[in-house]
Design an enzyme around this catalytic site. Structure first.
Site, PDB file in Angstrom:
ATOM      1  N   GLY A 201     -29.507  55.412  28.009  1.00  0.00           N
ATOM      2  CA  GLY A 201     -28.273  54.644  27.920  1.00  0.00           C
ATOM      3  C   GLY A 201     -27.987  54.067  26.545  1.00  0.00           C
ATOM      4  O   GLY A 201     -26.864  53.655  26.269  1.00  0.00           O
ATOM      5  N   ASP A 202     -28.991  54.032  25.692  1.00  0.00           N
ATOM      6  CA  ASP A 202     -28.813  53.594  24.299  1.00  0.00           C
ATOM      7  C   ASP A 202     -29.962  54.204  23.501  1.00  0.00           C
ATOM      8  O   ASP A 202     -30.850  53.514  23.015  1.00  0.00           O
ATOM      9  CB  ASP A 202     -28.823  52.074  24.188  1.00  0.00           C
ATOM     10  CG  ASP A 202     -28.495  51.585  22.772  1.00  0.00           C
ATOM     11  OD1 ASP A 202     -28.246  52.442  21.891  1.00  0.00           O
ATOM     12  OD2 ASP A 202     -28.497  50.356  22.554  1.00  0.00           O
TER      13      ASP A 202
END
Length: 277
Positions: A201-202
């Site tokens: 997600g990041d």
């Protein structure tokens, strides 16, 4: 969301000083929404406190990049810890000033530590191999979290409608889209999923930890972890090599992951990132 090591002295919020209980406190990261990360203590017993001011925690943990939802990150960390090396959650809380998340430190240094910036070849290999290991370890069938292009596109549209998307802020490689409307139209054509995984997600370089032997030792900052095409992570992981190490390191990361380039999906997910970040 722009984040980096603080460039000057940072006064810890009172709750961070209280949590430190006399241990040394050092600010190690900050973002443009006022969120701060502090290291408490040293060595193998060190802990980290993420703190975000009241009013910035409106994000849902779904990848909007709007607000910081530390409660959502705590839930994801506890789930992911059953399958991969991520920071153990020690505690969390909130008061009228903000919210916080306390985690145990992991072995290794961030891939953007000055030590690894001087050795980008090793760092990039560790990031690629680490991301592949994370994708292989986290079970798709058991994951309750969503980071799909469809959900993120809905968030991008909401952000644009609220007037929070400005093409002048886009990086040069995305400005050919011209307007927000044209960019959203491009995003409406979602590429078929190459391979569904539980995405970090990041997956920017700072969020991989690397041991002294040059191998990955864990991952941090999983606040938007969820199900998505693996290229949602790969597009950003490779992009971040430009920001942190300079040109020429995208292919080595893909080689370490074990995948050929996919220019179409890379372009799509970079645009989606920019419009939801």
């Amino acid at each position: 969301m722009i984040a980096a090591a603080p460039q000057g002295p940072v006064q810890p919020p009172p709750v961070v000083t209280e949590l430190a209980a006399g241990r040394p406190v050092r600010a190690v990261w900050e973002n443009e929404l006022g969120g701060l990360t502090f290291q408490l203590g040293h060595g193998d017993t060190r802990q980290f406190v993420k703190w975000t001011p009241a009013g910035s925690g409106s994000g849902s943990g779904s990848g909007t990049g709007i607000g910081i939802d530390l409660a959502a990150e705590a839930v994801r960390l506890r789930w992911a810890a059953r399958f991969a090396v991520v920071p153990p959650v020690i505690g969390e809380g909130a008061d009228e000033t903000g919210s916080w998340l306390v985690t145990q430190g992991l072995p290794g240094r961030s891939a953007v530590d000055e030590h690894w910036k001087r050795d980008p070849a090793t760092a990039v290999r560790a990031i690629g191999a680490g991301l592949r290991a994370l994708h292989d370890a986290l079970p798709v069938a058991d994951c309750p979290f969503d980071w799909s292009a469809e959900t993120r596109l809905s968030n991008a549209r909401a952000k644009a409608e609220a007037g929070r998307t400005d093409p002048a802020d886009w990086p040069e490689e995305l400005r050919h889209h011209g307007t927000v409307e044209r960019a959203l139209a491009t995003l409406a054509d979602i590429p078929p999923i190459d391979h569904l995984v539980v995405c970090h997600g990041d997956a920017c370089a700072p969020n991989t930890l690397i041991g002294d032997d040059g191998t990955h030792t864990g991952h941090v900052d999983l606040g938007t972890l969820g199900l998505a095409d693996r290229w949602a992570d790969l597009a950003i992981a490779t992009w971040s090599t430009q920001w942190n190490y300079g040109p020429g390191w995208e292919q080595p990361l893909l080689d370490a992951y074990g995948i050929a380039p996919d220019p179409e999906r890379t372009a799509y997910y970079r645009l989606l990132w920019e419009l939801t970040d």
